[in-house]
Design a protein around this motif. Structure first.
Motif, mmCIF file in Angstrom:
data_model
loop_
_atom_site.group_PDB
_atom_site.id
_atom_site.type_symbol
_atom_site.label_atom_id
_atom_site.label_comp_id
_atom_site.label_asym_id
_atom_site.label_seq_id
_atom_site.Cartn_x
_atom_site.Cartn_y
_atom_site.Cartn_z
ATOM 1 N N PHE A 165 -22.047 -7.756 8.378
ATOM 2 C CA PHE A 165 -23.377 -7.251 8.020
ATOM 3 C C PHE A 165 -23.311 -6.165 6.949
ATOM 4 C CE2 PHE A 165 -23.387 -8.632 12.452
ATOM 5 C CZ PHE A 165 -24.468 -9.498 12.480
ATOM 6 N N LYS A 166 -22.204 -6.104 6.225
ATOM 7 C CA LYS A 166 -22.060 -5.019 5.253
ATOM 8 C C LYS A 166 -23.105 -5.101 4.139
ATOM 9 C CE LYS A 166 -18.319 -7.411 2.766
ATOM 10 N NZ LYS A 166 -16.902 -7.293 2.330
ATOM 11 N N GLY A 167 -23.551 -6.298 3.803
ATOM 12 C CA GLY A 167 -24.585 -6.438 2.781
ATOM 13 C C GLY A 167 -25.900 -5.828 3.216
ATOM 14 N N VAL A 168 -26.206 -5.952 4.500
ATOM 15 C CA VAL A 168 -27.453 -5.375 5.032
ATOM 16 C C VAL A 168 -27.419 -3.858 4.915
ATOM 17 C CG1 VAL A 168 -28.915 -5.150 7.071
ATOM 18 C CG2 VAL A 168 -27.737 -7.315 6.615
ATOM 19 N N PHE A 169 -26.283 -3.246 5.266
ATOM 20 C CA PHE A 169 -26.169 -1.790 5.169
ATOM 21 C C PHE A 169 -26.323 -1.329 3.722
ATOM 22 C CE2 PHE A 169 -23.764 -2.580 9.137
ATOM 23 C CZ PHE A 169 -24.448 -1.718 9.974
ATOM 24 N N GLY A 170 -25.758 -2.090 2.793
ATOM 25 C CA GLY A 170 -25.867 -1.721 1.380
ATOM 26 C C GLY A 170 -27.301 -1.688 0.900
ATOM 27 N N LYS A 171 -28.141 -2.595 1.411
ATOM 28 C CA LYS A 171 -29.545 -2.639 0.993
ATOM 29 C C LYS A 171 -30.315 -1.407 1.435
ATOM 30 C CE LYS A 171 -29.885 -7.689 0.871
ATOM 31 N NZ LYS A 171 -30.529 -8.885 1.470
ATOM 32 N N PHE A 172 -29.818 -0.730 2.471
ATOM 33 C CA PHE A 172 -30.489 0.471 2.966
ATOM 34 C C PHE A 172 -29.877 1.750 2.408
ATOM 35 C CE2 PHE A 172 -31.603 -2.526 6.445
ATOM 36 C CZ PHE A 172 -32.987 -2.420 6.347
ATOM 37 N N GLY A 173 -29.067 1.636 1.376
ATOM 38 C CA GLY A 173 -28.505 2.813 0.726
ATOM 39 C C GLY A 173 -27.313 3.413 1.417
ATOM 40 N N VAL A 174 -26.639 2.638 2.291
ATOM 41 C CA VAL A 174 -25.459 3.111 3.006
ATOM 42 C C VAL A 174 -24.207 2.656 2.271
ATOM 43 C CG1 VAL A 174 -24.161 2.970 5.162
ATOM 44 C CG2 VAL A 174 -26.661 3.087 5.223
ATOM 45 N N ASP A 175 -23.293 3.577 2.022
ATOM 46 C CA ASP A 175 -22.012 3.237 1.396
ATOM 47 C C ASP A 175 -21.119 2.642 2.480
ATOM 48 O OD1 ASP A 175 -19.544 3.134 0.161
ATOM 49 O OD2 ASP A 175 -19.798 5.033 -0.894
ATOM 50 N N TYR A 176 -21.094 1.313 2.583
ATOM 51 C CA TYR A 176 -20.448 0.661 3.725
ATOM 52 C C TYR A 176 -18.951 0.966 3.843
ATOM 53 C CZ TYR A 176 -18.795 -2.715 7.072
ATOM 54 O OH TYR A 176 -18.181 -3.291 8.156
ATOM 55 N N PRO A 177 -18.142 0.869 2.776
ATOM 56 C CA PRO A 177 -16.709 1.173 2.939
ATOM 57 C C PRO A 177 -16.449 2.571 3.486
ATOM 58 C CG PRO A 177 -17.105 0.063 0.850
ATOM 59 C CD PRO A 177 -18.443 0.412 1.405
ATOM 60 N N VAL A 178 -17.223 3.556 2.990
ATOM 61 C CA VAL A 178 -17.052 4.929 3.478
ATOM 62 C C VAL A 178 -17.499 5.037 4.931
ATOM 63 C CG1 VAL A 178 -17.787 7.322 3.167
ATOM 64 C CG2 VAL A 178 -17.283 5.900 1.171
ATOM 65 N N MET A 179 -18.642 4.425 5.251
ATOM 66 C CA MET A 179 -19.152 4.467 6.624
ATOM 67 C C MET A 179 -18.165 3.806 7.584
ATOM 68 S SD MET A 179 -22.396 2.585 8.340
ATOM 69 C CE MET A 179 -21.361 1.132 8.570
ATOM 70 N N ARG A 180 -17.579 2.704 7.155
ATOM 71 C CA ARG A 180 -16.617 1.993 7.992
ATOM 72 C C ARG A 180 -15.394 2.868 8.278
ATOM 73 N NH1 ARG A 180 -12.281 -1.450 8.460
ATOM 74 N NH2 ARG A 180 -12.660 -3.498 9.417
ATOM 75 N N ARG A 181 -14.916 3.574 7.256
ATOM 76 C CA ARG A 181 -13.753 4.436 7.437
ATOM 77 C C ARG A 181 -14.075 5.598 8.369
ATOM 78 N NH1 ARG A 181 -8.628 3.555 7.145
ATOM 79 N NH2 ARG A 181 -8.922 2.503 5.132
ATOM 80 N N ILE A 182 -15.257 6.202 8.213
ATOM 81 C CA ILE A 182 -15.659 7.299 9.100
ATOM 82 C C ILE A 182 -15.718 6.811 10.539
ATOM 83 C CG2 ILE A 182 -17.536 8.866 9.703
ATOM 84 C CD1 ILE A 182 -18.279 8.934 6.715
ATOM 85 N N LEU A 183 -16.338 5.647 10.740
ATOM 86 C CA LEU A 183 -16.474 5.093 12.084
ATOM 87 C C LEU A 183 -15.115 4.735 12.671
ATOM 88 C CD1 LEU A 183 -18.597 4.309 14.177
ATOM 89 C CD2 LEU A 183 -18.722 2.048 13.130
ATOM 90 N N GLN A 184 -14.225 4.208 11.862
ATOM 91 C CA GLN A 184 -12.886 3.862 12.326
ATOM 92 C C GLN A 184 -12.134 5.102 12.806
ATOM 93 O OE1 GLN A 184 -10.374 2.155 9.310
ATOM 94 N NE2 GLN A 184 -8.899 1.331 10.783
ATOM 95 N N ILE A 185 -12.257 6.197 12.055
ATOM 96 C CA ILE A 185 -11.586 7.446 12.437
ATOM 97 C C ILE A 185 -12.175 7.995 13.738
ATOM 98 C CG2 ILE A 185 -11.223 9.850 11.772
ATOM 99 C CD1 ILE A 185 -11.093 8.849 8.853
ATOM 100 N N LYS A 186 -13.510 7.949 13.861
ATOM 101 C CA LYS A 186 -14.155 8.447 15.075
ATOM 102 C C LYS A 186 -13.681 7.671 16.309
ATOM 103 C CE LYS A 186 -18.522 10.162 13.092
ATOM 104 N NZ LYS A 186 -18.616 11.449 13.777
ATOM 105 N N LEU A 187 -13.651 6.339 16.195
ATOM 106 C CA LEU A 187 -13.251 5.513 17.332
ATOM 107 C C LEU A 187 -11.769 5.701 17.655
ATOM 108 C CD1 LEU A 187 -15.214 2.234 16.504
ATOM 109 C CD2 LEU A 187 -15.814 4.005 18.155
ATOM 110 N N THR A 188 -10.954 5.882 16.619
ATOM 111 C CA THR A 188 -9.529 6.120 16.840
ATOM 112 C C THR A 188 -9.305 7.456 17.550
ATOM 113 O OG1 THR A 188 -8.943 4.844 14.862
ATOM 114 C CG2 THR A 188 -7.284 6.350 15.725
#
Length: 551
Positions: free
Chosen positions: A13-36
């Motif tokens: 769903f990364k394309g959907v996030f991009g349409k809402f102004g979210v930088d998906y690669p950065v968001m994914r990395r932040i979320l990955q670190i939080k979960l780790t």
């Protein structure tokens, strides 16, 4: 860093996030670190040797262990009990409204008590605000972090009802159930975030922190009352023949929204009320989510207000606190720890985020049971009954308060206990518990007692005094029973791990106090004899229950 299957699903769903102004690669990395980092949380027990998990760096069989998952079995049990409503019959508006009422009650209270600190966390900003990361990306990562745990929490609660629904009602019922669970979780997270955003908009500093706690108490009261109101929407012939007659005010009862689509899509009931309820179940979660996305930068911007220390407290505040501690403390050390615990409970935001929701429940539960049992009599029929003994339910918060007294975000400062000239733990424990009782437990009981005295009349004043003495004794016994540690010395992330089953005997103990009180009312002067026994018991308990030498 470990790749997680949850993130692989999110990648679709990364394309959907991009349409809402979210930088998906950065968001994914932040979320990955939080979960780790969540998976690396290891309990820290001062004064005890490390167990094998700690020695292995928080791993079990080489896999990172997340303490959250070890508590899901309790939600699984609750979900299994609620599944009986799914298999009860095919009165879907009744069954599914009740099911979603139970689920929303459990999930929203868990969100408010356990995940508000994540939603209102400002520590990320110290790192991310200096990087080229927009606020919308940070806020979306924070929301998805919560949704990750909400997914597993909802799954634990719903897996048995889903299985029963699949077998009993078929694949269509199952798929609709899953879709509505997703919409329900989305609505719960977004509405909670929007309420906090509204608070952040108009308050700042210490006033904001206090008001957020009051909002939590208000939310828990509304949830508890809404759950009770839900049952009363139906006229019962028996459990399989509950009659629902829609009224205009019932459109604010959210669980009914999620019960209506089962009637509309599976039973073909296309009446106007059911269609409107179904549209609300679909449209409100989606529209509020779109509104949240639009307001995310504002939420992140206003979160910075939580870092504002606010205005300094007046000099008089310290003087009256010192007077109270001097009046109640039996030694200078006890007075010091009374003031220390009082201040920590007032300043530790995470402590309040976890404890204040239980205050909301304890405030409302006695009245829920009171009016449920006495609704046929009405208010005028309450005097002369023994329903005033429901006031014991206000002590439901006691174990949670006592349990949370040993946790803090600043747990590393517990080294101070090792350098202070403390010979034993008696002044530490007694001063801390006394502060908790005076600051949190007795004020709540006093409010309840005044209302009960108004409802039942002045004749119950001796009973209210006895109940207060019983709650004081119950507080000390709860402290003696629960696992002990120095105040505010353990890691907050480990709070309530493995303590769930230990709460059950304490609930039975509270019921035991109420039963003995009831028996005392059946004997002439029994209440006064029970009061004398409780006075003696309190004196002994407050003198002897804290004797423990420091290692």
């Amino acid at each position: 860093m470990k790749e997680m299957r949850t993130l692989w699903v999110l990648d679709r769903f990364k394309g959907v996030f991009g349409k809402f102004g979210v930088d998906y690669p950065v968001m994914r990395r932040i979320l990955q670190i939080k979960l780790t980092m969540d998976g690396r949380r290891v309990p820290t027990i001062i004064g005890k040797a490390r167990n094998k998990d700690q020695a292995d760096g928080g791993k079990v069989n080489g896999t990172e262990k997340n303490q959250f998952f070890s508590s899901l079995w309790l939600y699984l049990i609750f979900g299994a009990f609620s599944s009986m409503f799914v298999g009860l019959g095919d009165n879907f508006i009744f069954q599914m409204s009740l099911i979603f009422g139970i689920f929303m009650f459990m999930i929203m209270t868990s969100l408010i008590s356990d995940f508000s600190s994540v939603l209102l966390d400002i520590r990320d900003r110290n790192i991310l605000s200096t990087k080229p990361v927009n606020r919308r990306t940070i806020a979306m990562a924070k929301m998805l972090h919560i949704c990750f745990y909400m997914f597993f929490l909802t799954g634990a609660i719903a897996i048995v009802p889903l299985g029963v629904g699949l077998v009993r009602h078929g694949i269509g019922f199952f798929l609709l159930f899953v879709a509505e669970l997703i919409l329900m979780d989305l609505l719960i997270v977004v509405i909670t975030a929007l309420i906090y955003l509204a608070v952040l908009k108009f308050f700042d500093g210490e006033k904001l922190k206090d008001f957020i706690n009051y909002v939590q108490i208000g939310l828990t009261i509304v949830i508890a009352l809404g759950y009770q109101l839900l049952i009363r929407l139906f006229d019962f012939v028996d459990l399989q023949q509950a009659v629902f007659q829609p009224k205009w005010w019932e459109f604010v009862i959210v669980p009914v929204w999620f019960g209506a689509p089962f009637e509309t899509l599976l039973h073909g009931d296309n009446s106007i009320p059911y269609l409107l309820f179904s549209l609300l179940a679909l449209c409100v979660p989606i529209l509020t989510f779109l509104l949240y996305i639009k307001l995310m930068p504002s939420l992140e911007r206003n979160l910075q207000k939580l870092a504002d220390p606010g205005s300094r407290k007046k000099e008089g505040a310290g003087k009256w606190l010192k007077s109270i501690s001097h009046l109640l403390g039996s030694s200078p050390q006890e007075e010091v720890f009374f003031r220390f615990a009082w201040t920590m409970m007032g300043n530790e935001r995470e402590f309040k985020l976890k404890v204040y929701p239980s205050i909301g429940f304890s405030l409302i539960f006695p009245f829920i049971f009171l009016f449920t049992s006495g609704r046929e009599r009405g208010l005028s029929g309450l005097p002369g009954t023994k329903l005033h003994l429901f006031i014991y339910f206000c002590a439901l918060l006691v174990p949670n308060v006592i349990l949370m007294l040993k946790y803090s975000r600043s747990y590393k400062a517990a080294w101070i206990y090792r350098v202070l000239p403390i010979g034993d733990r008696v002044p530490v424990y007694r001063g801390t518990l006394m502060a908790a009782v005076v600051r949190l437990i007795l004020p709540l009981y006093a409010v309840e007692a005044v209302v009960f005295a108004i409802l039942f009349g002045g004749r119950i004043v001796p009973d209210l005094i006895v109940a207060g003495l019983a709650i004081l004794a119950y507080s000390v016994l709860s402290f003696a029973y629960l696992s002990k540690a120095l105040p505010f010395s353990e890691r907050l992330e480990t709070a309530q791990q493995g303590e769930g089953m230990r709460m059950i005997p304490l609930m039975l103990l509270l019921g035991g106090f109420a039963l003995v009180h009831y028996a005392a009312t059946l004997v002439s002067f029994g209440v006064y004899v029970y009061a004398a026994l409780l006075l003696a018991a309190n004196w002994v308990l407050w003198q002897k229950a804290f004797s423990a030498k420091l290692p």
